[in-house]
Design a protein around this motif. Structure first.
Motif, PDB file in Angstrom:
ATOM      1  N   ILE B  86     -26.282  25.739  -2.175  1.00 22.76           N
ATOM      2  CA  ILE B  86     -25.367  24.609  -2.010  1.00 22.76           C
ATOM      3  C   ILE B  86     -26.019  23.419  -2.715  1.00 22.76           C
ATOM      4  N   SER B  87     -25.247  22.683  -3.498  1.00 24.80           N
ATOM      5  CA  SER B  87     -25.829  21.639  -4.337  1.00 24.80           C
ATOM      6  C   SER B  87     -25.067  20.315  -4.220  1.00 24.80           C
ATOM      7  N   PRO B  88     -25.770  19.227  -3.861  1.00 28.86           N
ATOM      8  CA  PRO B  88     -25.099  17.928  -3.770  1.00 28.86           C
ATOM      9  C   PRO B  88     -24.440  17.502  -5.077  1.00 28.86           C
ATOM     10  N   GLY B  89     -25.012  17.931  -6.224  1.00 35.37           N
ATOM     11  CA  GLY B  89     -24.420  17.610  -7.524  1.00 35.37           C
ATOM     12  C   GLY B  89     -23.079  18.287  -7.720  1.00 35.37           C
ATOM     13  N   GLY B  90     -22.854  19.379  -6.989  1.00 37.60           N
ATOM     14  CA  GLY B  90     -21.590  20.103  -7.091  1.00 37.60           C
ATOM     15  C   GLY B  90     -20.516  19.510  -6.193  1.00 37.60           C
ATOM     16  N   VAL B  91     -20.904  18.484  -5.449  1.00 35.63           N
ATOM     17  CA  VAL B  91     -19.960  17.802  -4.553  1.00 35.63           C
ATOM     18  C   VAL B  91     -19.695  16.404  -5.107  1.00 35.63           C
ATOM     19  N   GLY B  92     -20.781  15.750  -5.542  1.00 33.58           N
ATOM     20  CA  GLY B  92     -20.651  14.392  -6.048  1.00 33.58           C
ATOM     21  C   GLY B  92     -21.206  13.399  -5.056  1.00 33.58           C
ATOM     22  N   PHE B  93     -21.506  12.192  -5.541  1.00 33.90           N
ATOM     23  CA  PHE B  93     -22.012  11.140  -4.658  1.00 33.90           C
ATOM     24  C   PHE B  93     -20.925  10.651  -3.714  1.00 33.90           C
ATOM     25  N   ASP B  94     -19.723  10.532  -4.213  1.00 31.71           N
ATOM     26  CA  ASP B  94     -18.628  10.033  -3.380  1.00 31.71           C
ATOM     27  C   ASP B  94     -18.011  11.236  -2.669  1.00 31.71           C
ATOM     28  N   ILE B  95     -18.699  11.654  -1.593  1.00 32.27           N
ATOM     29  CA  ILE B  95     -18.278  12.849  -0.868  1.00 32.27           C
ATOM     30  C   ILE B  95     -16.863  12.647  -0.319  1.00 32.27           C
ATOM     31  N   ASN B  96     -16.003  13.640  -0.515  1.00 30.72           N
ATOM     32  CA  ASN B  96     -14.603  13.524  -0.127  1.00 30.72           C
ATOM     33  C   ASN B  96     -13.928  12.281  -0.691  1.00 30.72           C
ATOM     34  N   CYS B  97     -14.197  12.014  -1.979  1.00 29.79           N
ATOM     35  CA  CYS B  97     -13.278  11.101  -2.642  1.00 29.79           C
ATOM     36  C   CYS B  97     -12.000  11.917  -2.720  1.00 29.79           C
ATOM     37  N   GLY B  98     -10.874  11.304  -2.498  1.00 31.61           N
ATOM     38  CA  GLY B  98      -9.641  12.084  -2.498  1.00 31.61           C
ATOM     39  C   GLY B  98      -8.433  11.185  -2.491  1.00 31.61           C
ATOM     40  N   VAL B  99      -7.298  11.791  -2.233  1.00 30.31           N
ATOM     41  CA  VAL B  99      -6.025  11.093  -2.371  1.00 30.31           C
ATOM     42  C   VAL B  99      -5.143  11.399  -1.171  1.00 30.31           C
ATOM     43  N   LYS B 100      -4.437  10.389  -0.690  1.00 30.05           N
ATOM     44  CA  LYS B 100      -3.459  10.581   0.375  1.00 30.05           C
ATOM     45  C   LYS B 100      -2.149  10.001  -0.127  1.00 30.05           C
ATOM     46  N   MET B 101      -1.071  10.761   0.039  1.00 32.08           N
ATOM     47  CA  MET B 101       0.210  10.264  -0.455  1.00 32.08           C
ATOM     48  C   MET B 101       1.261  10.324   0.639  1.00 32.08           C
ATOM     49  N   LEU B 102       2.062   9.281   0.705  1.00 29.48           N
ATOM     50  CA  LEU B 102       3.139   9.232   1.701  1.00 29.48           C
ATOM     51  C   LEU B 102       4.462   8.965   1.004  1.00 29.48           C
ATOM     52  N   THR B 103       5.551   9.505   1.546  1.00 28.15           N
ATOM     53  CA  THR B 103       6.885   9.222   1.017  1.00 28.15           C
ATOM     54  C   THR B 103       7.587   8.269   1.980  1.00 28.15           C
ATOM     55  N   THR B 104       8.519   7.494   1.456  1.00 27.29           N
ATOM     56  CA  THR B 104       9.282   6.603   2.330  1.00 27.29           C
ATOM     57  C   THR B 104      10.762   6.873   2.142  1.00 27.29           C
ATOM     58  N   GLN B 105      11.550   6.303   3.028  1.00 27.10           N
ATOM     59  CA  GLN B 105      13.005   6.417   2.891  1.00 27.10           C
ATOM     60  C   GLN B 105      13.583   5.213   2.162  1.00 27.10           C
ATOM     61  N   PHE B 106      12.699   4.438   1.522  1.00 27.39           N
ATOM     62  CA  PHE B 106      13.160   3.289   0.742  1.00 27.39           C
ATOM     63  C   PHE B 106      13.397   3.688  -0.698  1.00 27.39           C
ATOM     64  N   TYR B 107      14.249   2.901  -1.356  1.00 22.92           N
ATOM     65  CA  TYR B 107      14.451   3.073  -2.783  1.00 22.92           C
ATOM     66  C   TYR B 107      14.097   1.796  -3.514  1.00 22.92           C
ATOM     67  N   LEU B 108      13.922   1.903  -4.825  1.00 18.55           N
ATOM     68  CA  LEU B 108      13.395   0.798  -5.621  1.00 18.55           C
ATOM     69  C   LEU B 108      14.187  -0.500  -5.400  1.00 18.55           C
ATOM     70  N   GLU B 109      15.533  -0.419  -5.441  1.00 19.60           N
ATOM     71  CA  GLU B 109      16.344  -1.641  -5.337  1.00 19.60           C
ATOM     72  C   GLU B 109      16.077  -2.368  -4.010  1.00 19.60           C
ATOM     73  N   GLN B 110      15.724  -1.620  -2.965  1.00 20.93           N
ATOM     74  CA  GLN B 110      15.507  -2.249  -1.662  1.00 20.93           C
ATOM     75  C   GLN B 110      14.184  -3.011  -1.616  1.00 20.93           C
ATOM     76  N   ILE B 111      13.165  -2.484  -2.281  1.00 20.48           N
ATOM     77  CA  ILE B 111      11.862  -3.146  -2.139  1.00 20.48           C
ATOM     78  C   ILE B 111      11.567  -4.159  -3.243  1.00 20.48           C
ATOM     79  N   LYS B 112      12.260  -4.013  -4.369  1.00 19.24           N
ATOM     80  CA  LYS B 112      11.993  -4.928  -5.498  1.00 19.24           C
ATOM     81  C   LYS B 112      12.013  -6.417  -5.115  1.00 19.24           C
TER      82      LYS B 112
END
Lengths: 142, 479
Positions: B86-112
């Motif tokens: 197991i190697s820290p270089g194979g994980v990276g310094f920023d352990i669990n750098c990642g992405v979270k995405m959420l959807t909304t029920q809004f549309y562009l015209e509503q939030i603009k």
């Protein structure tokens, strides 16, 4: 002689520091590292931290030294203005470094910080002597 | 040293096994992307990974691969649990750098009409930028509980719903986490950083759906129509993860030395050794920090929407799509020579891309395959894809994580001026940009990154993941 300069690197920051002695080049490497956050001349010098680190070789010593500066920024908001009284010794295959870091804390004044160093790395690291000059090269993960 | 690269097809290249390599290496790429890859040490690093003890099948480089520390970024390698490392270089310094995405029920015209208000509300509630500390402070005992329990802790504190938790990789809690394996130094760095975005390539992006490629899968993911509003959080475990990586690199060097390694930064420990196990436990704790960090930020963005648009039931109107890791090592079951084995899979700058049927995927997605989130950069598109069964055979179920860089940060700063980028984004693409620093903006400008569309094309053609939808930014908040 230039104290330090920054080189091209795809994703991170690479710099070279120069000096007439090991202590001198380590001090300039610290200034280079500090300048990633903010140019040292922009930092007040009212505060100081004593730094003591050791390492099994010169590269580990450099790594631990720069990481200590990073740690001081991350935990106390310490910014570097200058390094004084740097001493490097080696005893029984272990290297010891002691230095006084002069600078300021972010809580004392509104400083505009440039880039956040994430970690010191061993990537392309060099600590070498060419003729009468010492050269250090380090890549910092940002 | 010249690396021999054999073309298998338009999207797959192989470095044949030779010399100290224990297995061949495979690069998923295109002629266009390879031109850039060959300019740095990516291929040499990949070859070095193939030399590590206990590596299974092949060492893999994803379509967005570029030079990293030891392992290339975009590198995937899996190791046998008894013989492997197991190697820290194979994980990276920023352990669990990642992405979270959420959807909304809004549309562009509503939030603009209220977009600036929304951005400011987010900016005021999520600490962003170099050295910014959190307003959330946890005592050591609570901090340890958070590390051990990840999103289960966040659920108990009201930062997370059950649905949020289920729609996150590992349900936001890796069971191996052990706070006793964390140093005081790591705790000192981490304690004031929970719910902070950081700087560099981390961001919050409000997005609109631009194109839907797979209507049925998109619907399952919560994506209904074009111009629907979503948002993405990209960040990791901050100084906490970095310190843990550094601590264990030092311990492993002390214990095992690095003279026999092709690269010092490939320092490793046998998985079954005490040090290997300690790193696994500490890394898992950092991973849980990363999960909680992204969740609390997402929670605050939900609250920002709630405040600015006066909605009554934000958890209903704003749903989790998925949360993924792209710097991690995990124990997973894979088939080697017809037998199912537990392997330690390292994904550094690579995203898991499991297809239908895998037990690790949330029940709601098990028939479809997991969502794969690949963010582009400021001003360019991000993609939502779905994992494939094929990816399991091709890359231990892995795919790209973003658009790799092509230009150095110094060069980017010289070539792109922040004010120009900001006004260009507004005029040409109608994107609002709020950054904590102008330098950060210039360094992260789209020109400094590989073409995301090309990375997605290779990902699709190689069979690693299938595009479902494409989103583009409406507003970006950066450190």
């Amino acid at each position: 002689m230039k104290e330090y300069e920054f080189l091209e690197h795809t994703a991170d920051i690479k710099f070279r520091a120069y000096g007439k002695s090991l202590e001198n080049v380590f001090s300039n490497a610290a200034l280079a590292f500090g300048s990633i956050l903010i140019k040292p001349e922009k930092v007040e010098s009212n505060e100081e931290k004593i730094i003591k680190v050791n390492g099994n070789d010169e590269k580990s010593l450099l790594y631990n030294f720069l990481e200590e500066l990073l740690f001081l920024f991350d935990t106390e908001g310490f910014l570097l203005n200058n390094i004084e009284n740097m001493k490097i010794e080696s005893k029984d295959k272990v290297f010891f470094l002691k230095a006084k870091a002069k600078g300021d804390f972010t809580k004392n004044k509104k400083y505009e910080l440039e880039t956040e160093p994430k970690a010191v790395t061993y990537n392309e690291m060099e600590v070498k002597k060419e003729k009468s000059n010492y050269i250090i090269q380090v890549v910092i993960d940002i | 040293m010249d690396i021999e690269l054999k073309k298998i097809n338009d999207f797959v290249w192989e470095i044949p096994k030779s010399g100290p390599m224990k297995v061949p290496a495979v690069v998923y790429s295109s002629e266009k992307l390879l031109k850039v890859i060959k300019k740095d040490q990516t291929l040499e690093q990949l070859r070095n990974v193939a030399c590590l003890k206990g590596i299974q099948n092949k060492a893999y480089a994803m379509p967005d691969a570029h030079q990293g520390y030891g392992f290339p970024i975009g590198g995937v390698a899996a190791f046998d649990m008894d013989e492997g490392i197991i190697s820290p270089g194979g994980v990276g310094f920023d352990i669990n750098c990642g992405v979270k995405m959420l959807t909304t029920q809004f549309y562009l015209e509503q939030i603009k009409p209220k977009i600036k208000q929304l951005i400011n509300e987010i900016f005021n509630n999520v600490p962003v930028g170099v050295g910014r500390k959190s307003d959330l402070y946890l005592e050591r005992k609570e901090f340890n509980e958070m590390l051990e329990n990840g999103l289960k802790w966040a659920l108990s504190k009201g930062y997370c719903t059950k649905d949020d938790m289920k729609r996150t990789e590992e349900e936001g809690c890796i069971e191996y986490a052990d706070p006793s394996k964390i140093s005081e130094r790591a705790y000192s760095r981490g304690k004031s950083q929970l719910c902070t975005l950081g700087a560099g390539n981390h961001f919050i992006e409000i997005q609109k759906v631009d194109e839907i490629y797979d209507v049925d899968t998109a619907k399952k993911f919560g994506i209904e129509k074009e111009n629907q509003i979503c948002f993405t959080v990209h960040c990791g475990s901050r100084g906490f993860g970095h310190q843990i990586a550094s601590d264990y690199i030092k311990k492993m060097e002390s214990e095992y030395g690095f003279e026999n390694l092709p690269d010092r930064q490939l320092i490793n420990a046998p998985i079954k050794s005490k040090l290997g196990q300690d790193y696994l436990k500490a890394m898992s704790a950092a991973a849980n920090f990363g999960f909680v960090n992204r969740q609390i930020i997402a929670h605050r963005i939900r609250k920002a929407f709630e405040k600015v648009f006066g909605i009554e039931n934000p958890q209903e109107k704003i749903r989790m799509l998925y949360g993924i890791c792209h710097n991690i090592a995990k124990i997973e079951e894979h088939i080697i020579d017809g037998k199912t084995k537990n392997l330690c899979v390292h994904r550094k700058g690579a995203t898991r891309s499991f297809g239908p049927g895998r037990k690790e995927i949330p029940e709601v997605y098990r028939d479809t395959g997991q969502p794969v989130l690949i963010p582009g950069t400021m001003g360019t598109a991000s993609y939502i894809l779905v994992g494939t069964k094929k990816a399991e055979e091709m890359s231990f179920g892995s795919s790209a994580h973003g658009a790799g860089r092509v230009m150095s940060r110094n060069q980017a700063k010289r070539e792109f001026r922040a004010e120009e980028i900001q006004s260009k984004l507004k005029q040409e693409k109608d994107i609002e940009l709020k950054g904590a620093s102008f330098k950060g903006i210039a360094e992260e400008s789209p020109g400094a990154y590989k073409d995301i569309d090309e990375v997605i094309k290779v990902t699709k053609e190689a069979g690693l993941a299938k595009p479902v939808a494409r989103v583009v930014p409406v507003a970006v908040i950066k450190g």
